[in-house]
Design an enzyme around this catalytic site. Structure first.
Site, PDB file in Angstrom:
ATOM      1  N   GLN A 164       0.892  -1.163   0.000  1.00 31.21           N
ATOM      2  CA  GLN A 164       0.000   0.000   0.000  1.00 31.21           C
ATOM      3  C   GLN A 164       0.929   1.211   0.000  1.00 31.21           C
ATOM      4  OE1 GLN A 164      -3.264   0.991  -0.222  1.00 31.21           O
ATOM      5  NE2 GLN A 164      -2.462   3.060   0.079  1.00 31.21           N
ATOM      6  N   GLN A 166       0.390   4.486  -1.221  1.00 35.95           N
ATOM      7  CA  GLN A 166      -0.143   5.806  -0.898  1.00 35.95           C
ATOM      8  C   GLN A 166      -0.270   5.938   0.613  1.00 35.95           C
ATOM      9  OE1 GLN A 166      -4.186   6.746  -2.168  1.00 35.95           O
ATOM     10  NE2 GLN A 166      -3.556   8.746  -2.867  1.00 35.95           N
ATOM     11  N   GLY A 298     -10.506   0.744   2.118  1.00 35.48           N
ATOM     12  CA  GLY A 298     -11.572   0.140   1.334  1.00 35.48           C
ATOM     13  C   GLY A 298     -11.042  -0.319  -0.005  1.00 35.48           C
ATOM     14  N   GLY A 299     -10.339   0.588  -0.635  1.00 36.20           N
ATOM     15  CA  GLY A 299      -9.775   0.233  -1.928  1.00 36.20           C
ATOM     16  C   GLY A 299      -8.598   1.115  -2.236  1.00 36.20           C
ATOM     17  N   MET A 300      -7.744   0.651  -3.130  1.00 35.59           N
ATOM     18  CA  MET A 300      -6.623   1.465  -3.584  1.00 35.59           C
ATOM     19  C   MET A 300      -6.568   1.334  -5.090  1.00 35.59           C
ATOM     20  SD  MET A 300      -4.240   3.550  -2.874  1.00 35.59           S
ATOM     21  CE  MET A 300      -3.418   4.293  -4.287  1.00 35.59           C
ATOM     22  N   GLU A 301      -6.569   2.500  -5.739  1.00 35.56           N
ATOM     23  CA  GLU A 301      -6.777   2.578  -7.181  1.00 35.56           C
ATOM     24  C   GLU A 301      -5.532   2.252  -7.993  1.00 35.56           C
ATOM     25  OE1 GLU A 301      -6.929   5.044  -4.944  1.00 35.56           O
ATOM     26  OE2 GLU A 301      -5.992   6.880  -5.645  1.00 35.56           O
ATOM     27  N   ASN A 302      -4.773   1.248  -7.608  1.00 39.08           N
ATOM     28  CA  ASN A 302      -3.573   0.910  -8.366  1.00 39.08           C
ATOM     29  C   ASN A 302      -3.960   0.666  -9.827  1.00 39.08           C
ATOM     30  OD1 ASN A 302      -1.926   1.032  -6.005  1.00 39.08           O
ATOM     31  ND2 ASN A 302      -2.826  -0.910  -5.374  1.00 39.08           N
ATOM     32  N   HIS A 329     -11.002   6.626 -10.333  1.00 37.18           N
ATOM     33  CA  HIS A 329      -9.626   7.123 -10.188  1.00 37.18           C
ATOM     34  C   HIS A 329      -8.797   6.885 -11.455  1.00 37.18           C
ATOM     35  CE1 HIS A 329      -9.081   8.763  -6.217  1.00 37.18           C
ATOM     36  NE2 HIS A 329      -9.526   7.693  -5.599  1.00 37.18           N
ATOM     37  N   ARG A 585      -9.683  -3.030   8.234  1.00 42.84           N
ATOM     38  CA  ARG A 585      -9.919  -1.817   7.453  1.00 42.84           C
ATOM     39  C   ARG A 585     -10.036  -0.638   8.417  1.00 42.84           C
ATOM     40  NH1 ARG A 585     -15.177  -0.997   3.576  1.00 42.84           N
ATOM     41  NH2 ARG A 585     -14.701   1.138   2.892  1.00 42.84           N
ATOM     42  N   LYS A 587     -11.087   2.394   8.389  1.00 44.95           N
ATOM     43  CA  LYS A 587     -12.365   3.101   8.516  1.00 44.95           C
ATOM     44  C   LYS A 587     -13.336   2.356   9.422  1.00 44.95           C
ATOM     45  CE  LYS A 587     -16.513   3.086   5.895  1.00 44.95           C
ATOM     46  NZ  LYS A 587     -17.334   3.364   4.732  1.00 44.95           N
TER      47      LYS A 587
END
Ligand SMILES: [Zn+2]
Length: 633
Positions: A164, A166, A298-302, A329, A585, A587
């Site tokens: 991860q 970012q 939740g998600g990562m826009e790789n 994204h 997660r 959040k």
């Protein structure tokens, strides 16, 4: 990234206040205060990785070749970002593969930023480039990597690794210029133990047919579009793949594949919907990687491969707006990127706006309105907790960890800003403007002021007076939600509000609650707006009627646990413990710990649960919860 409503980050708010109050040096837009890299003198153009994954030692070992362009003929020192890397050598790779050692030194650590790697470079004319090879290995505590034991995976048989990067974690597994204003293409060879599969945010190349003498199989990757460092991503595990359409598919551990393929069946039509709205999808494939439950976001826009939490698999596709978010994204963020973390709203505000447009196109206006309203509620909760300077879209994050500075402001206030522009110019005009914006700045990183200049020239000038400079200023550089904002209508939840009022006042019995047809969003609204305290009997009835503690829907369970903690409803605690020791997660876990810590009994429970849960959490989640759950006296 789809991150988190902020919950009582009092420390961050106080820190921000101090920075502003102390009259710090004037902020310069476009300067990345979260990187050591001397980008005006040297620019890394491409990254070529060769890394072996050692699960036993919990390290990646190998080298990176950086293709470095010299911008300044007088510069003699290349400064890179690192955090917790063991560097063994740095050399210049010359044509014919001859290598010359270079002198290097790690500088002192700075809080949140890691250490600069200073490399002495030979003289050369501006415009030339050279290849710098760094041999290194990562440390077991690398903030950008999570290595899971077999027990922490769904399948329980194989270890798992995912990155991860970012906001500023790429530097913990690759020494490079870790700033979003530098874009690189990359190639990689990832060597993994037999039986495991490697994937990256890149096109997949050839895989070696046989393992090497160490028993490692090499996977190769190439990303030919220039991306910021925070989008370089890798995962290794026991993975299976299922195509969902001609250019879409899903990777998961084998035992999750069936459920994931069902949940994300709309993926291909989401991509087509996006293209109709915002122009061509420029990354080739769009696949999802469903991570183990400890994933921090939740998600990562790789790019080409979004990393997704399994907590959005609800069984009824009710949480797929997160997929719409990560896909969006591909335009806002990956194609046009924030130049610094101060400009994060350019990534996230645009993306939430696009996400809601996709949700509306695919699932209808009502669903979109519900998500808008829930978004506004969480924005208001954050604003109430934050010092005014943290309300600005263009936010001064100097002296802060950019991960902890993530609130609903760049997301939901950014979205409201675009909604406001839409209200003044009409949707069609805004859509045309957005398509032009994505084209104009494609594969570039820009700051807030560059966007505003483009907005003035290409939209505002077309209808003078439609939006004033004062209005722009209020949105971007002032606290709160401007009084002239166009807010979603709360009417969409009117029937839920009526039901809650009738139920909590006793005029409607639990069995008469019209909840059988409620969507996830309606449940969230019902639970999130409960009176501060409820009698035990009412909670017993709710639990008995709807088994909320056992809900397979991670969002509904989350909203319920918040009600339960507030009322010290102990029958929910065994399920709460299971939840907190399974899901990582941020959040979903941070607010629950925060709620627990508000009472003496809750604090004790929080400490005992966290002691068990912490080893399974991602470093990003550990950092967030460490700040909340403090040892007892
Ligand atoms: Zn995002």
């Amino acid at each position: 990234m789809r991150a988190s409503p902020l919950v009582a980050l009092a420390g961050v708010a106080a820190l921000l206040h101090v920075v502003v109050a102390s009259g710090a040096e004037q902020l310069r837009p476009g300067v990345d205060y979260h990187s050591f890299a001397n980008v005006a003198q040297f620019r890394v153009r491409s990254v070529d990785l060769d890394l072996a994954v050692d699960f036993d030692a919990r390290r990646l070992t190998g080298h990176v070749d950086l293709n470095v362009a010299r911008l300044d003929k007088n510069a003699r020192r290349l400064v890179l970002d690192t955090r917790a890397l063991d560097i063994s050598s740095v050399s210049l790779i010359e044509k014919g593969a001859r290598s010359t050692p270079l002198t290097f030194k790690l500088g002192p650590a700075r809080e949140f930023l890691g250490k600069p790697l200073n490399i002495d470079m030979p003289a050369g004319p501006a415009g030339t480039s050279s290849v710098v090879r760094i041999e290194y290995r990562t440390q077991p505590q690398a903030s950008g990597l999570q290595l899971l034991t077999p027990a922490q995976t769904a399948g329980k048989k194989h270890p798992y690794l995912f990155s991860q990067s970012q906001a500023i974690h790429a530097r913990s597994w690759i020494p490079l210029q870790d700033t979003p204003q530098v874009r690189v293409t990359y190639r990689a060879t990832i060597r993994v133990p037999s039986g495991l599969i490697a994937v990256m945010s890149a096109a997949h190349g050839p895989v070696d047919a046989k393992p090497d003498e160490r028993g490692l199989t090499a996977y190769r990757f190439e990303m030919t579009e220039a991306i910021p460092s925070y989008l370089i991503a890798v995962a290794v595990g026991d993975l299976a793949f299922r195509p969902l359409g001609p250019r879409t598919g899903v990777y998961t551990e084998p035992s999750v594949l069936e459920a994931a393929a069902k949940e994300f069946v709309d993926l291909e039509s989401m991509v087509s919907t996006c293209e109709k709205l915002f122009g061509p999808y420029r990354w080739g494939r769009y696949d999802l990687l469903i991570l183990p439950p400890s994933a921090p976001y939740g998600g990562m826009e790789n790019p080409r491969l979004s990393f997704i939490t399994p907590t959005v698999i609800a069984g009824d596709r009710s949480l797929v707006s997160l997929i719409a978010h990560e896909l969006a994204h591909s335009w806002s963020g990956n194609l046009v990127t924030n130049a610094t973390w101060r400009d994060f709203w350019l990534n996230e505000g645009f993306t939430v706006y696009l996400e809601r447009r996709i949700v509306e196109a695919l699932y209808g206006q009502r669903r979109e309105q519900m998500e808008d309203e829930l978004g506004l509620q969480s924005l208001r909760r954050d604003l109430a907790d934050l010092e005014p300077p943290a309300h600005h879209l263009a936010i001064d994050l100097r002296g802060q960890d950019p991960d902890e500075g993530v609130t609903q402001v760049p997301y939901e206030k950014g979205k409201l800003f675009l909604q406001f522009i839409e209200s003044r110019f009409g949707r069609e005009t805004l859509d045309t403007f957005l398509r032009g914006y994505f084209d104009h700045f494609a594969f570039q990183s820009i700051d807030t002021e560059q966007f505003l200049d483009y907005l003035r020239t290409n939209l505002l000038a077309k209808k003078p007076g439609a939006i004033s400079e004062q209005e722009i200023h209020a949105w971007v550089y002032e606290p709160g939600i401007p009084g002239f904002a166009v807010l979603p209508s709360a009417d969409v939840f009117a029937s839920i509000d009526r039901a809650r009022t009738a139920w909590s006042s006793g005029s409607m019995s639990t069995e008469h609650l019209p909840a059988s047809g409620w969507s996830t969003q309606e449940w969230q609204h019902f639970l999130d707006n409960m009176p501060a305290t409820l009698p035990r009997t009412k909670l017993d009835e709710l639990e008995k009627a709807f088994s909320l503690s056992q809900s397979g829907n991670a969002e509904i369970a989350f909203s319920w646990f918040r009600v339960a903690i507030r009322n010290d409803y102990t029958p929910a605690y065994p399920a709460l413990e299971r939840y907190l020791t399974t899901i990582g997660r941020r959040k979903l876990v941070r607010p629950l710990y925060d709620d627990l810590m508000k009472s003496a009994r809750g604090s004790e429970l929080a400490r005992s649960i966290y002691a068990k849960a912490r080893p399974g959490y991602h470093p990003i989640t550990q950092t967030a919860v460490d700040a909340i759950v403090k040892p007892g006296k």
